[in-house]
Scaffold this active site. Structure first.
Site, mmCIF file in Angstrom:
data_model
loop_
_atom_site.group_PDB
_atom_site.id
_atom_site.type_symbol
_atom_site.label_atom_id
_atom_site.label_comp_id
_atom_site.label_asym_id
_atom_site.label_seq_id
_atom_site.Cartn_x
_atom_site.Cartn_y
_atom_site.Cartn_z
ATOM 1 N N GLU A 84 43.669 13.642 49.220
ATOM 2 C CA GLU A 84 44.867 14.263 48.621
ATOM 3 C C GLU A 84 45.541 13.345 47.611
ATOM 4 O O GLU A 84 45.901 12.209 47.939
ATOM 5 C CB GLU A 84 45.855 14.645 49.735
ATOM 6 C CG GLU A 84 47.078 15.374 49.190
ATOM 7 C CD GLU A 84 47.966 15.986 50.270
ATOM 8 O OE1 GLU A 84 47.475 16.281 51.377
ATOM 9 O OE2 GLU A 84 49.152 16.164 49.987
ATOM 10 N N LYS A 262 53.526 16.907 58.699
ATOM 11 C CA LYS A 262 52.243 16.887 57.977
ATOM 12 C C LYS A 262 52.293 15.778 56.916
ATOM 13 O O LYS A 262 51.338 15.038 56.703
ATOM 14 C CB LYS A 262 51.977 18.259 57.334
ATOM 15 C CG LYS A 262 50.599 18.414 56.730
ATOM 16 C CD LYS A 262 50.487 17.932 55.296
ATOM 17 C CE LYS A 262 49.094 18.177 54.752
ATOM 18 N NZ LYS A 262 48.900 17.650 53.399
ATOM 19 N N ASP A 278 40.115 7.422 65.332
ATOM 20 C CA ASP A 278 39.997 8.857 65.603
ATOM 21 C C ASP A 278 41.246 9.586 65.101
ATOM 22 O O ASP A 278 42.302 9.551 65.742
ATOM 23 C CB ASP A 278 39.823 9.030 67.127
ATOM 24 C CG ASP A 278 39.578 10.460 67.543
ATOM 25 O OD1 ASP A 278 39.903 11.376 66.780
ATOM 26 O OD2 ASP A 278 39.059 10.657 68.660
ATOM 27 N N HIS A 376 52.849 15.613 42.016
ATOM 28 C CA HIS A 376 51.589 16.155 42.494
ATOM 29 C C HIS A 376 50.727 16.594 41.336
ATOM 30 O O HIS A 376 49.547 16.296 41.243
ATOM 31 C CB HIS A 376 51.896 17.398 43.349
ATOM 32 C CG HIS A 376 51.348 17.320 44.717
ATOM 33 N ND1 HIS A 376 50.193 17.946 45.063
ATOM 34 C CD2 HIS A 376 51.795 16.689 45.825
ATOM 35 C CE1 HIS A 376 49.959 17.715 46.338
ATOM 36 N NE2 HIS A 376 50.908 16.948 46.826
HETATM 37 C C1 MEV Z 1 52.226 17.547 51.230
HETATM 38 O O1 MEV Z 1 50.912 17.169 51.592
HETATM 39 C C2 MEV Z 1 53.242 16.940 52.154
HETATM 40 C C3 MEV Z 1 54.669 17.452 51.977
HETATM 41 O O2 MEV Z 1 54.683 18.872 52.046
HETATM 42 C C4 MEV Z 1 55.508 16.851 53.085
HETATM 43 C C5 MEV Z 1 56.903 17.419 53.182
HETATM 44 O O3 MEV Z 1 57.134 18.581 52.766
HETATM 45 O O4 MEV Z 1 57.763 16.709 53.730
HETATM 46 C C6 MEV Z 1 55.216 17.086 50.621
#
Ligand code: MEV
Length: 422
Positions: A84, A262, A278, A376
């Site tokens: 990513e 995430k 792992d 991004h």
């Molecule tokens: C993207 O991989 C992760 C985010 O969505 C985390 C978040 O929203 O805090 C940018």
């Protein structure tokens, strides 16, 4: 026409290249695809073949290095394996912005894993619980005999807990073996101990044991990290308050908490993977820990200190090791550990927790200000440029124009590339 069938008799007994030939024949792979898969890069095919079953090749993931990390007063370069974009850059930026306040300060609760033994078929679970607890010394001996090497390294049995659960199939008595696994992740060690102890538990209680397996909710192995970001570094009160509101949102809403966490795991899993650990074990533990109150919540906490600065904390189970598994057998994992300069699993876990906090800081800051897409897209644009066929210097030029146009799409990249080449 291909003769596609998933029944390939004796597939597992073949050599990797023979398996690849079989798959190629079954699905009609082009020679270029076969030669692509035959190139296993820096992981020898024989090593890959010894790691998992039915190997036909390897899959490379970019390995980046996060700079600027200051952990417990020491500068650390952090290898991160991820597909990513923005993940590595996010850690670099967040780490840079808390250097003036000393970087990250970390701690660990211990290096103990839990193995569970499930006992069923007892009508008097309270009685059975005490029968098990009476045999603490025998359980200790059984565990320690199972892994003398661990014992030699200062690890081994530490304690037991016995819980009674009411299931739909009746009561169960669950024994937790608490074992210090030191620099090993410890799954094999504790699973073997659970298997050694289970028949005795069945014998002492007259019940029947079924599951004998570790718990990934490794809450005797919690890694902690904290850091302070000054108002000046953050960019002022508005940004800080936006970040606090973002955290507040995650802490009260599981839909947002899932995305918040995430982002935390973007950083954590990348280092876990780079070091051959792992990722699924760590992820399962992290998410279960996030839900320990009964509601799924944020893995980080954000507050304001007496001077108005933003302080962040993280605490989560981090069962990672330095010995065994892919950490030992994968040459890239060994080099990643060398880059990190860690010599204990504890130091590795503490550094990983700091990376998770850094990642979360960067995400919240971006979300509270310009939004996530700008950063991004700048990196994503490079991928799109490559997909459109750009090579060498063209990649940067096409990416720049894509971002300027605000349309990061392959068709747009193709037409920009065509214009450049014409
Ligand atoms: C993207 O991989 C992760 C985010 O969505 C985390 C978040 O929203 O805090 C940018």
């Amino acid at each position: 026409m291909t003769t596609k069938t998933s029944r390939i008799s004796g597939f597992h007994k073949l050599l990797p290249e023979q398996r690849l030939a079989k798959v190629a024949e079954a699905v009609g792979l082009e020679p270029s695809a076969i030669s692509h898969l035959s190139n296993t890069g820096n992981l020898d095919i024989s090593v890959a073949d010894s790691m998992i079953e039915n190997v036909i090749g390897t899959m490379n993931i970019p390995l980046g290095v996060a700079t600027n990390m200051l952990v417990d007063g020491e500068d650390v370069l952090v290898p991160m394996a991820t597909e990513e974009s923005s993940v590595v850059a996010a850690v670099c930026n967040a780490a840079k912005q808390c250097r003036s306040t000393g970087g990250f300060f970390t701690a660990m609760s211990g290096s103990q894993m839990i193995a569970q033994v499930q006992l069923v078929g007892v009508s008097n679970p309270e009685f059975a619980r005490l029968q098990i607890l009476e045999h603490k010394e025998k359980i200790k001996a059984l565990c320690d005999e199972t892994d003398p090497v661990l014992l030699k390294h200062g690890g081994g049995y530490r304690d037991i807990e016995v819980r009674i659960l009411q299931g739909r199939t009746g009561p169960m008595v669950i024994t937790h073996l608490i074992v210090d696994t030191r620099d090993a992740m410890g799954a094999n060690a504790v699973n073997s101990m659970a298997e050694a102890v289970a028949p005795f538990i069945a014998q002492w209680t007259g019940g029947r044991t079924y599951l004998r397996i570790l718990s990934n909710l490794a809450d005797h192995r919690l890694a902690r990290a904290r850091a302070t970001w000054s108002l000046e570094e953050i960019g002022g009160v508005d940004v800080r308050d936006g970040m606090l509101a973002a955290y507040d949102f995650a802490d009260i809403d599981p839909y947002r908490a899932a995305t918040h966490n995430k982002g935390v795991m973007n950083g954590i899993s990348s280092v876990v993977l780079a070091t051959g650990n792992d990722t699924r074990a760590v992820e399962a533990g992290a998410h279960a820990y996030a839900a320990r109150s009964g509601q799924y919540r944020a893995l980080t906490q954000w507050e304001v200190d007496g001077q108005g600065n933003l302080t962040g904390t993280i605490e989560l189970p981090l069962a990672v090791g330095l010995i065994g598994g892919a950490t030992r057998s994968h040459p890239t994992a060994q080099i990643a550990l060398k880059i990190l300069g860690v010599t204990t699993a504890e130091r590795l876990a503490r550094t990983i927790a700091a990376v998770g906090l850094a990642q979360n800081f960067a995400a919240l800051k971006a979300l509270a200000t310009t939004g996530i897409q700008k950063g991004h897209m700048a990196l994503h644009a490079k991928n799109i440029a490559v997909m459109a066929g750009a090579v060498g210097d063209e990649v940067g030029q096409v990416a720049k124009e894509l971002v300027a146009a605000g349309k990061v799409r392959v068709d747009v990249a193709e037409s920009i590339l065509k214009g450049l080449r014409d």
